[in-house]
Design a protein around this motif. Structure first.
Motif, PDB file in Angstrom:
ATOM      1  N   VAL A  57       0.990  -1.059   0.182  1.00 21.54           N
ATOM      2  CA  VAL A  57      -0.443   0.487  -0.270  1.00 21.54           C
ATOM      3  C   VAL A  57       0.517   1.680  -0.231  1.00 21.54           C
ATOM      4  O   VAL A  57       1.452   1.593   1.143  1.00 21.54           O
ATOM      5  CB  VAL A  57      -0.665  -0.146   1.200  1.00 21.54           C
ATOM      6  CG1 VAL A  57      -1.611   1.083   1.020  1.00 21.54           C
ATOM      7  CG2 VAL A  57      -1.484  -1.172   1.061  1.00 21.54           C
ATOM      8  N   GLU A  58       0.828   2.191  -0.935  1.00 24.24           N
ATOM      9  CA  GLU A  58       1.533   3.624  -1.175  1.00 24.24           C
ATOM     10  C   GLU A  58       0.900   4.273  -0.540  1.00 24.24           C
ATOM     11  O   GLU A  58      -0.380   4.182  -0.236  1.00 24.24           O
ATOM     12  CB  GLU A  58       1.853   3.965  -2.565  1.00 24.24           C
ATOM     13  CG  GLU A  58       2.697   2.798  -3.322  1.00 24.24           C
ATOM     14  CD  GLU A  58       2.588   3.454  -4.170  1.00 24.24           C
ATOM     15  OE1 GLU A  58       2.350   4.584  -4.876  1.00 24.24           O
ATOM     16  OE2 GLU A  58       3.374   2.854  -5.000  1.00 24.24           O
ATOM     17  N   TYR A  59       1.386   5.491   0.026  1.00 28.36           N
ATOM     18  CA  TYR A  59       0.836   6.809   1.405  1.00 28.36           C
ATOM     19  C   TYR A  59       2.437   7.573   0.598  1.00 28.36           C
ATOM     20  O   TYR A  59       3.430   7.529   0.579  1.00 28.36           O
ATOM     21  CB  TYR A  59       0.811   5.996   2.208  1.00 28.36           C
ATOM     22  CG  TYR A  59       2.145   5.921   3.391  1.00 28.36           C
ATOM     23  CD1 TYR A  59       2.974   6.692   4.352  1.00 28.36           C
ATOM     24  CD2 TYR A  59       2.603   4.269   3.460  1.00 28.36           C
ATOM     25  CE1 TYR A  59       3.766   6.376   4.639  1.00 28.36           C
ATOM     26  CE2 TYR A  59       3.406   4.023   4.101  1.00 28.36           C
ATOM     27  CZ  TYR A  59       4.671   4.717   4.719  1.00 28.36           C
ATOM     28  OH  TYR A  59       5.785   4.897   5.346  1.00 28.36           O
ATOM     29  N   ALA A  60       1.649   8.742   1.452  1.00 27.87           N
ATOM     30  CA  ALA A  60       2.772  10.141   1.370  1.00 27.87           C
ATOM     31  C   ALA A  60       2.786  10.808   2.019  1.00 27.87           C
ATOM     32  O   ALA A  60       1.916  10.443   3.453  1.00 27.87           O
ATOM     33  CB  ALA A  60       1.868  11.026   0.149  1.00 27.87           C
ATOM     34  N   LYS A  61       3.509  10.827   2.991  1.00 24.03           N
ATOM     35  CA  LYS A  61       4.556  11.756   4.087  1.00 24.03           C
ATOM     36  C   LYS A  61       4.931  12.618   3.916  1.00 24.03           C
ATOM     37  O   LYS A  61       5.700  13.019   2.618  1.00 24.03           O
ATOM     38  CB  LYS A  61       5.127  10.722   5.019  1.00 24.03           C
ATOM     39  CG  LYS A  61       5.173  11.436   5.957  1.00 24.03           C
ATOM     40  CD  LYS A  61       6.455  10.268   6.632  1.00 24.03           C
ATOM     41  CE  LYS A  61       7.035  10.947   8.060  1.00 24.03           C
ATOM     42  NZ  LYS A  61       7.972   9.862   9.372  1.00 24.03           N
TER      43      LYS A  61
END
Length: 61
Positions: A57-61
């Motif tokens: 699962v890709e996520y942005a920070k």
């Protein structure tokens, strides 16, 4: 210096070296997981931004 004095000095240095080795091993065991050294405080100083993938699962920070 007699043989007894020389032996006591050598024994003292041996005890010092042994205690240093035990101290290093205790520190390694305290800060390691299954023998792999870890730095428990590294996440505090690092502030990374970007797109990361965790378990697919890709996520942005």
């Amino acid at each position: 210096m007699t043989n007894i004095e020389a032996k006591s000095i050598v024994d003292a240095f041996t005890r010092i070296r042994r205690s240093a080795t035990e101290r290093d091993l205790a520190l390694l065991n305290e800060r390691a997981y299954r023998g792999v050294p870890i730095n428990n405080m590294s996440w505090l100083s690092e502030d990374k931004h970007g797109i990361f993938t965790y378990r697919g699962v890709e996520y942005a920070k």
